[in-house]
Design a protein around this motif. Structure first.
Motif, PDB file in Angstrom:
ATOM      1  N   ASP A 192       0.836  -1.203   0.000  1.00  0.00           N
ATOM      2  CA  ASP A 192       0.000   0.000   0.000  1.00  0.00           C
ATOM      3  C   ASP A 192       0.872   1.254   0.000  1.00  0.00           C
ATOM      4  OD1 ASP A 192      -2.248  -1.531  -0.031  1.00  0.00           O
ATOM      5  OD2 ASP A 192      -2.741  -1.257   2.084  1.00  0.00           O
ATOM      6  N   SER A 255      -7.068  -3.485  -8.845  1.00  0.00           N
ATOM      7  CA  SER A 255      -8.238  -4.261  -8.442  1.00  0.00           C
ATOM      8  C   SER A 255      -9.241  -3.325  -7.764  1.00  0.00           C
ATOM      9  CB  SER A 255      -7.827  -5.367  -7.474  1.00  0.00           C
ATOM     10  OG  SER A 255      -7.440  -4.798  -6.223  1.00  0.00           O
ATOM     11  N   PRO A 256     -10.499  -3.753  -7.635  1.00  0.00           N
ATOM     12  CA  PRO A 256     -11.472  -2.913  -6.918  1.00  0.00           C
ATOM     13  C   PRO A 256     -11.017  -2.535  -5.512  1.00  0.00           C
ATOM     14  CG  PRO A 256     -12.622  -4.625  -8.124  1.00  0.00           C
ATOM     15  CD  PRO A 256     -11.160  -4.932  -8.262  1.00  0.00           C
ATOM     16  N   ALA A 257     -10.401  -3.475  -4.805  1.00  0.00           N
ATOM     17  CA  ALA A 257      -9.931  -3.168  -3.446  1.00  0.00           C
ATOM     18  C   ALA A 257      -8.828  -2.122  -3.472  1.00  0.00           C
ATOM     19  CB  ALA A 257      -9.441  -4.445  -2.762  1.00  0.00           C
ATOM     20  N   GLU A 258      -7.942  -2.218  -4.444  1.00  0.00           N
ATOM     21  CA  GLU A 258      -6.851  -1.240  -4.545  1.00  0.00           C
ATOM     22  C   GLU A 258      -7.386   0.141  -4.929  1.00  0.00           C
ATOM     23  OE1 GLU A 258      -3.070  -4.042  -5.811  1.00  0.00           O
ATOM     24  OE2 GLU A 258      -4.629  -3.594  -7.289  1.00  0.00           O
ATOM     25  N   ARG A 260     -10.326   1.309  -4.071  1.00  0.00           N
ATOM     26  CA  ARG A 260     -10.916   1.883  -2.859  1.00  0.00           C
ATOM     27  C   ARG A 260      -9.826   2.435  -1.941  1.00  0.00           C
ATOM     28  NH1 ARG A 260     -14.291  -2.652  -3.500  1.00  0.00           N
ATOM     29  NH2 ARG A 260     -13.047  -3.893  -2.035  1.00  0.00           N
ATOM     30  N   ALA A 261      -8.755   1.663  -1.773  1.00  0.00           N
ATOM     31  CA  ALA A 261      -7.655   2.126  -0.921  1.00  0.00           C
ATOM     32  C   ALA A 261      -7.042   3.400  -1.487  1.00  0.00           C
ATOM     33  CB  ALA A 261      -6.594   1.033  -0.802  1.00  0.00           C
ATOM     34  N   ASP A 331     -17.148   5.789  -3.696  1.00  0.00           N
ATOM     35  CA  ASP A 331     -16.968   5.103  -2.421  1.00  0.00           C
ATOM     36  C   ASP A 331     -17.272   6.085  -1.293  1.00  0.00           C
ATOM     37  OD1 ASP A 331     -15.791   2.867  -0.718  1.00  0.00           O
ATOM     38  OD2 ASP A 331     -14.465   4.532  -0.178  1.00  0.00           O
TER      39      ASP A 331
END
Length: 345
Positions: A192, A255-258, A260-261, A331
Protein backbone atom coordinates in the motif's frame (compact mmCIF):
# COMPACT_ATOMS: atom_id res chain seq x y z
CA UNK A 1 11.99 0.85 2.94
CA UNK A 2 14.87 2.73 1.37
CA UNK A 3 15.46 6.17 -0.06
CA UNK A 4 14.07 9.47 1.13
CA UNK A 5 10.58 8.79 -0.11
CA UNK A 6 10.55 5.14 0.81
CA UNK A 7 11.19 3.39 -2.51
CA UNK A 8 14.56 3.55 -4.23
CA UNK A 9 14.47 2.11 -7.76
CA UNK A 10 17.19 0.94 -10.06
CA UNK A 11 19.09 -0.77 -7.24
CA UNK A 12 20.29 -4.35 -6.85
CA UNK A 13 17.19 -5.12 -4.78
CA UNK A 14 14.80 -4.28 -7.61
CA UNK A 15 13.12 -7.70 -7.47
CA UNK A 16 12.16 -6.97 -3.84
CA UNK A 17 10.96 -3.42 -4.60
CA UNK A 18 7.34 -2.85 -3.42
CA UNK A 19 6.59 -1.20 -6.77
CA UNK A 20 7.66 -4.37 -8.58
CA UNK A 21 5.60 -6.45 -6.14
CA UNK A 22 2.62 -4.23 -6.95
CA UNK A 23 2.90 -5.30 -10.59
CA UNK A 24 2.52 -8.96 -9.60
CA UNK A 25 -0.43 -8.13 -7.33
CA UNK A 26 -2.14 -6.28 -10.18
CA UNK A 27 -1.54 -9.22 -12.54
CA UNK A 28 -3.20 -11.55 -10.04
CA UNK A 29 -6.14 -9.26 -9.27
CA UNK A 30 -9.69 -10.35 -9.99
CA UNK A 31 -10.39 -9.34 -13.59
CA UNK A 32 -8.93 -5.81 -13.56
CA UNK A 33 -9.79 -3.66 -16.54
CA UNK A 34 -7.11 -3.82 -19.26
CA UNK A 35 -4.91 -0.77 -19.79
CA UNK A 36 -5.74 1.61 -22.60
CA UNK A 37 -4.18 0.51 -25.88
CA UNK A 38 -0.93 2.25 -26.94
CA UNK A 39 -2.76 4.12 -29.70
CA UNK A 40 -4.72 6.05 -27.07
CA UNK A 41 -1.59 7.83 -25.81
CA UNK A 42 -0.99 11.25 -27.31
CA UNK A 43 2.33 12.54 -26.03
CA UNK A 44 2.43 16.02 -24.44
CA UNK A 45 6.18 16.06 -25.25
CA UNK A 46 6.06 16.19 -29.05
CA UNK A 47 7.91 19.55 -29.04
CA UNK A 48 9.97 18.85 -25.93
CA UNK A 49 13.34 19.38 -27.66
CA UNK A 50 12.25 22.86 -28.72
CA UNK A 51 10.21 23.92 -25.67
CA UNK A 52 11.58 22.33 -22.51
CA UNK A 53 13.36 24.76 -20.18
CA UNK A 54 16.44 22.55 -20.05
CA UNK A 55 16.67 22.75 -23.85
CA UNK A 56 15.95 26.41 -24.57
CA UNK A 57 15.73 28.67 -21.48
CA UNK A 58 18.71 30.81 -20.43
CA UNK A 59 20.24 30.59 -17.00
CA UNK A 60 18.27 32.98 -14.79
CA UNK A 61 20.67 35.38 -13.05
CA UNK A 62 20.07 38.31 -10.71
CA UNK A 63 20.49 41.73 -12.29
CA UNK A 64 22.07 44.81 -10.77
CA UNK A 65 19.27 47.23 -11.69
CA UNK A 66 16.37 45.82 -9.66
CA UNK A 67 16.38 47.87 -6.49
CA UNK A 68 12.89 48.11 -5.02
CA UNK A 69 11.80 44.75 -6.38
CA UNK A 70 10.84 41.92 -4.06
CA UNK A 71 12.32 38.45 -4.03
CA UNK A 72 8.86 36.94 -3.66
CA UNK A 73 5.36 38.42 -4.19
CA UNK A 74 4.13 39.79 -0.83
CA UNK A 75 0.54 38.91 -1.74
CA UNK A 76 1.52 35.24 -1.74
CA UNK A 77 2.96 35.40 1.79
CA UNK A 78 -0.28 35.98 3.72
CA UNK A 79 1.30 36.78 7.10
CA UNK A 80 2.86 39.93 5.59
CA UNK A 81 -0.64 41.41 5.36
CA UNK A 82 -1.39 41.03 9.09
CA UNK A 83 -1.34 44.33 11.05
CA UNK A 84 1.11 42.99 13.65
CA UNK A 85 3.56 41.97 10.93
CA UNK A 86 3.16 45.26 9.07
CA UNK A 87 4.45 47.02 12.18
CA UNK A 88 7.79 45.22 11.90
CA UNK A 89 10.73 47.10 10.28
CA UNK A 90 10.95 47.16 6.49
CA UNK A 91 14.19 45.14 6.58
CA UNK A 92 12.35 42.36 8.40
CA UNK A 93 9.67 42.35 5.70
CA UNK A 94 12.28 41.88 3.00
CA UNK A 95 14.02 39.12 4.92
CA UNK A 96 10.68 37.40 5.43
CA UNK A 97 10.14 37.40 1.64
CA UNK A 98 13.68 36.16 0.98
CA UNK A 99 13.23 33.31 3.46
CA UNK A 100 9.94 32.41 1.78
CA UNK A 101 11.77 32.25 -1.56
CA UNK A 102 14.39 29.95 -0.03
CA UNK A 103 11.66 27.64 1.26
CA UNK A 104 9.91 27.63 -2.10
CA UNK A 105 13.14 26.77 -3.92
CA UNK A 106 14.08 24.13 -1.36
CA UNK A 107 10.59 22.62 -1.59
CA UNK A 108 10.96 22.44 -5.37
CA UNK A 109 14.42 20.89 -5.30
CA UNK A 110 13.51 18.27 -2.69
CA UNK A 111 10.18 17.36 -4.30
CA UNK A 112 11.64 16.95 -7.78
CA UNK A 113 14.84 15.12 -6.89
CA UNK A 114 13.84 13.05 -3.87
CA UNK A 115 10.26 12.09 -4.67
CA UNK A 116 9.12 12.71 -8.24
CA UNK A 117 12.25 11.55 -10.04
CA UNK A 118 12.40 8.28 -8.13
CA UNK A 119 8.96 7.36 -9.41
CA UNK A 120 9.59 8.82 -12.86
CA UNK A 121 12.73 6.71 -13.26
CA UNK A 122 10.80 3.59 -12.31
CA UNK A 123 8.15 4.51 -14.91
CA UNK A 124 10.86 4.87 -17.56
CA UNK A 125 12.51 1.58 -16.59
CA UNK A 126 9.25 -0.32 -16.45
CA UNK A 127 9.45 -1.17 -12.74
CA UNK A 128 6.66 1.08 -11.47
CA UNK A 129 4.08 -1.69 -11.46
CA UNK A 130 1.94 -0.23 -14.25
CA UNK A 131 2.02 -1.49 -17.82
CA UNK A 132 2.39 1.47 -20.18
CA UNK A 133 2.83 2.14 -23.89
CA UNK A 134 6.49 2.29 -24.89
CA UNK A 135 6.21 5.95 -25.91
CA UNK A 136 4.84 6.83 -22.49
CA UNK A 137 7.78 5.16 -20.78
CA UNK A 138 10.18 7.00 -23.08
CA UNK A 139 8.53 10.33 -22.23
CA UNK A 140 9.23 9.63 -18.56
CA UNK A 141 12.94 10.14 -19.32
CA UNK A 142 12.08 13.65 -20.55
CA UNK A 143 10.28 14.37 -17.28
CA UNK A 144 13.33 13.03 -15.44
CA UNK A 145 15.53 15.56 -17.28
CA UNK A 146 13.06 18.37 -16.59
CA UNK A 147 12.87 17.63 -12.88
CA UNK A 148 16.64 17.38 -12.53
CA UNK A 149 16.93 20.79 -14.20
CA UNK A 150 14.27 22.25 -11.91
CA UNK A 151 16.36 21.06 -8.97
CA UNK A 152 19.48 22.62 -10.46
CA UNK A 153 17.98 26.01 -11.24
CA UNK A 154 16.29 26.18 -7.83
CA UNK A 155 19.56 25.60 -6.01
CA UNK A 156 21.40 27.92 -8.39
CA UNK A 157 18.95 30.78 -7.75
CA UNK A 158 19.04 30.26 -3.97
CA UNK A 159 22.84 30.51 -4.04
CA UNK A 160 22.68 33.73 -6.05
CA UNK A 161 20.14 35.27 -3.68
CA UNK A 162 22.22 34.43 -0.64
CA UNK A 163 25.32 35.93 -2.23
CA UNK A 164 23.44 39.11 -3.22
CA UNK A 165 21.44 39.67 -0.02
CA UNK A 166 23.87 38.20 2.55
CA UNK A 167 20.78 36.61 4.14
CA UNK A 168 21.50 33.00 5.05
CA UNK A 169 18.69 30.49 4.42
CA UNK A 170 16.96 29.18 7.54
CA UNK A 171 15.54 25.92 6.30
CA UNK A 172 14.13 22.91 8.12
CA UNK A 173 15.98 19.62 7.99
CA UNK A 174 13.49 18.70 5.30
CA UNK A 175 10.27 20.30 4.00
CA UNK A 176 7.10 19.73 5.98
CA UNK A 177 5.52 17.69 3.17
CA UNK A 178 8.34 15.14 3.36
CA UNK A 179 7.86 14.64 7.09
CA UNK A 180 4.16 14.07 6.54
CA UNK A 181 4.74 11.78 3.57
CA UNK A 182 7.19 9.66 5.57
CA UNK A 183 4.72 9.35 8.43
CA UNK A 184 1.97 8.28 6.05
CA UNK A 185 4.17 5.68 4.34
CA UNK A 186 5.33 4.33 7.68
CA UNK A 187 1.72 3.69 8.69
CA UNK A 188 0.95 1.60 5.60
CA UNK A 189 1.90 -1.96 4.67
CA UNK A 190 4.69 -2.02 2.04
CA UNK A 191 2.48 -2.72 -0.98
CA UNK A 192 0.00 0.00 0.00
CA UNK A 193 2.96 2.30 0.63
CA UNK A 194 4.13 1.71 -2.94
CA UNK A 195 0.71 2.68 -4.26
CA UNK A 196 0.62 5.73 -1.96
CA UNK A 197 3.95 7.01 -3.24
CA UNK A 198 2.91 6.64 -6.86
CA UNK A 199 -0.35 8.42 -6.06
CA UNK A 200 1.54 11.19 -4.28
CA UNK A 201 3.52 11.87 -7.44
CA UNK A 202 0.32 11.93 -9.51
CA UNK A 203 -1.27 14.31 -7.00
CA UNK A 204 1.75 16.60 -6.72
CA UNK A 205 2.29 16.78 -10.48
CA UNK A 206 -1.33 17.71 -11.12
CA UNK A 207 -1.42 20.17 -8.21
CA UNK A 208 1.88 21.96 -8.80
CA UNK A 209 0.88 23.67 -12.05
CA UNK A 210 -1.97 25.37 -10.18
CA UNK A 211 0.38 26.59 -7.45
CA UNK A 212 2.86 27.93 -10.02
CA UNK A 213 0.09 29.84 -11.76
CA UNK A 214 -0.33 31.86 -8.56
CA UNK A 215 3.11 33.48 -8.91
CA UNK A 216 2.77 36.39 -11.33
CA UNK A 217 5.27 37.58 -13.91
CA UNK A 218 5.34 40.97 -12.21
CA UNK A 219 7.60 43.99 -12.36
CA UNK A 220 7.43 44.00 -8.55
CA UNK A 221 9.43 40.73 -8.40
CA UNK A 222 13.06 40.32 -9.44
CA UNK A 223 13.22 39.05 -13.00
CA UNK A 224 15.27 35.94 -12.19
CA UNK A 225 12.56 34.72 -9.82
CA UNK A 226 9.65 35.31 -12.18
CA UNK A 227 11.67 33.84 -15.06
CA UNK A 228 12.48 30.73 -13.07
CA UNK A 229 8.84 30.26 -12.15
CA UNK A 230 7.82 30.78 -15.77
CA UNK A 231 10.30 28.13 -16.93
CA UNK A 232 9.04 25.74 -14.27
CA UNK A 233 5.37 26.34 -15.09
CA UNK A 234 5.91 25.65 -18.82
CA UNK A 235 7.41 22.27 -18.08
CA UNK A 236 4.90 21.38 -15.38
CA UNK A 237 1.99 21.98 -17.72
CA UNK A 238 3.25 19.08 -19.83
CA UNK A 239 3.88 16.97 -16.73
CA UNK A 240 0.33 17.66 -15.57
CA UNK A 241 -1.09 16.35 -18.85
CA UNK A 242 1.17 13.29 -18.71
CA UNK A 243 0.21 12.29 -15.17
CA UNK A 244 -3.48 12.78 -15.86
CA UNK A 245 -3.08 10.12 -18.58
CA UNK A 246 -0.84 7.99 -16.35
CA UNK A 247 -3.56 7.98 -13.69
CA UNK A 248 -6.08 6.54 -16.16
CA UNK A 249 -3.62 3.85 -17.23
CA UNK A 250 -2.86 2.91 -13.62
CA UNK A 251 -6.48 2.99 -12.45
CA UNK A 252 -7.52 0.49 -15.13
CA UNK A 253 -4.95 -1.97 -13.78
CA UNK A 254 -5.89 -1.80 -10.09
CA UNK A 255 -8.24 -4.26 -8.44
CA UNK A 256 -11.47 -2.91 -6.92
CA UNK A 257 -9.93 -3.17 -3.45
CA UNK A 258 -6.85 -1.24 -4.55
CA UNK A 259 -9.03 1.44 -6.11
CA UNK A 260 -10.92 1.88 -2.86
CA UNK A 261 -7.66 2.13 -0.92
CA UNK A 262 -6.28 4.63 -3.43
CA UNK A 263 -9.40 6.80 -3.34
CA UNK A 264 -9.29 6.98 0.44
CA UNK A 265 -5.63 8.02 0.36
CA UNK A 266 -6.04 10.85 -2.15
CA UNK A 267 -7.47 13.52 0.23
CA UNK A 268 -4.67 12.89 2.72
CA UNK A 269 -2.06 13.10 -0.04
CA UNK A 270 -3.50 16.43 -1.21
CA UNK A 271 -3.24 17.93 2.27
CA UNK A 272 0.23 16.42 2.67
CA UNK A 273 1.31 18.46 -0.33
CA UNK A 274 -0.65 21.67 0.23
CA UNK A 275 -1.05 22.25 3.96
CA UNK A 276 1.26 24.99 5.31
CA UNK A 277 3.74 24.33 8.13
CA UNK A 278 2.01 26.49 10.73
CA UNK A 279 4.36 25.72 13.67
CA UNK A 280 7.34 26.78 11.55
CA UNK A 281 5.60 30.03 10.59
CA UNK A 282 4.98 30.80 14.27
CA UNK A 283 8.63 30.12 15.12
CA UNK A 284 9.78 32.38 12.30
CA UNK A 285 7.61 35.25 13.53
CA UNK A 286 9.04 34.89 17.02
CA UNK A 287 12.56 35.13 15.56
CA UNK A 288 11.56 38.42 13.94
CA UNK A 289 10.63 39.88 17.31
CA UNK A 290 6.96 39.09 17.83
CA UNK A 291 5.97 37.72 21.21
CA UNK A 292 4.74 34.15 21.39
CA UNK A 293 1.11 35.18 21.91
CA UNK A 294 1.25 37.62 18.99
CA UNK A 295 2.83 35.00 16.73
CA UNK A 296 0.04 32.56 17.59
CA UNK A 297 -2.51 35.29 16.89
CA UNK A 298 -1.04 36.13 13.48
CA UNK A 299 -1.10 32.50 12.38
CA UNK A 300 -4.57 31.82 13.80
CA UNK A 301 -6.06 34.90 12.14
CA UNK A 302 -4.24 34.42 8.83
CA UNK A 303 -4.78 30.70 8.37
CA UNK A 304 -8.34 30.22 9.58
CA UNK A 305 -10.00 26.83 8.92
CA UNK A 306 -12.23 28.53 6.35
CA UNK A 307 -9.28 30.04 4.46
CA UNK A 308 -7.35 26.76 4.52
CA UNK A 309 -10.38 24.86 3.23
CA UNK A 310 -10.95 27.38 0.44
CA UNK A 311 -7.28 27.17 -0.56
CA UNK A 312 -7.29 23.37 -0.60
CA UNK A 313 -10.47 23.28 -2.65
CA UNK A 314 -9.25 25.84 -5.19
CA UNK A 315 -5.81 24.32 -5.65
CA UNK A 316 -6.99 20.71 -5.81
CA UNK A 317 -10.11 21.17 -7.93
CA UNK A 318 -8.69 19.71 -11.15
CA UNK A 319 -6.89 16.87 -9.38
CA UNK A 320 -10.11 15.90 -7.56
CA UNK A 321 -11.96 15.98 -10.89
CA UNK A 322 -9.52 13.49 -12.39
CA UNK A 323 -10.17 11.01 -9.61
CA UNK A 324 -13.90 11.74 -9.61
CA UNK A 325 -14.07 10.97 -13.35
CA UNK A 326 -12.72 7.49 -12.55
CA UNK A 327 -15.42 6.89 -9.94
CA UNK A 328 -13.01 7.19 -7.02
CA UNK A 329 -15.45 9.14 -4.86
CA UNK A 330 -18.37 6.86 -5.48
CA UNK A 331 -16.97 5.10 -2.42
CA UNK A 332 -18.65 6.63 0.63
CA UNK A 333 -15.53 6.45 2.81
CA UNK A 334 -13.42 8.17 0.15
CA UNK A 335 -16.00 10.95 -0.13
CA UNK A 336 -16.03 11.26 3.65
CA UNK A 337 -12.22 11.61 3.62
CA UNK A 338 -12.56 14.56 1.24
CA UNK A 339 -14.86 16.29 3.73
CA UNK A 340 -12.67 15.39 6.74
CA UNK A 341 -9.71 17.06 5.03
CA UNK A 342 -11.72 20.15 4.14
CA UNK A 343 -11.75 19.50 0.39
CA UNK A 344 -14.98 20.18 -1.42
CA UNK A 345 -15.78 18.66 -4.79
Amino acid sequence: MCGTAGMFVGCAALTQCPKQLLLHRVAAADAPEPPSPPGDYRSPFRNWHERAAVRQSPRRTLREDESGRHYFPPDLVPITQHPLVKELPAAVHEELLVQHLYRYLDFTARLESLVVNRTVLSIAQGSVGVQLPDEMRFDAYKIYCDEAYHTLFSIDLARQVEQRTRIAPRLPRQPFFLDRLHRLLDELPPADGALAEILFVVVSETLISASLAEIPDSSEVVAAVSGTVRDHAGDEGRHHAYFAMFLRQMWGQLSPAERRAAARLVPRLITTFLHPDLPAIREELIRYGLGEDDAHRVVAETYTPEILSQHLAAMSRQTVRYFESLGAFDDARALEELHVHGIRK
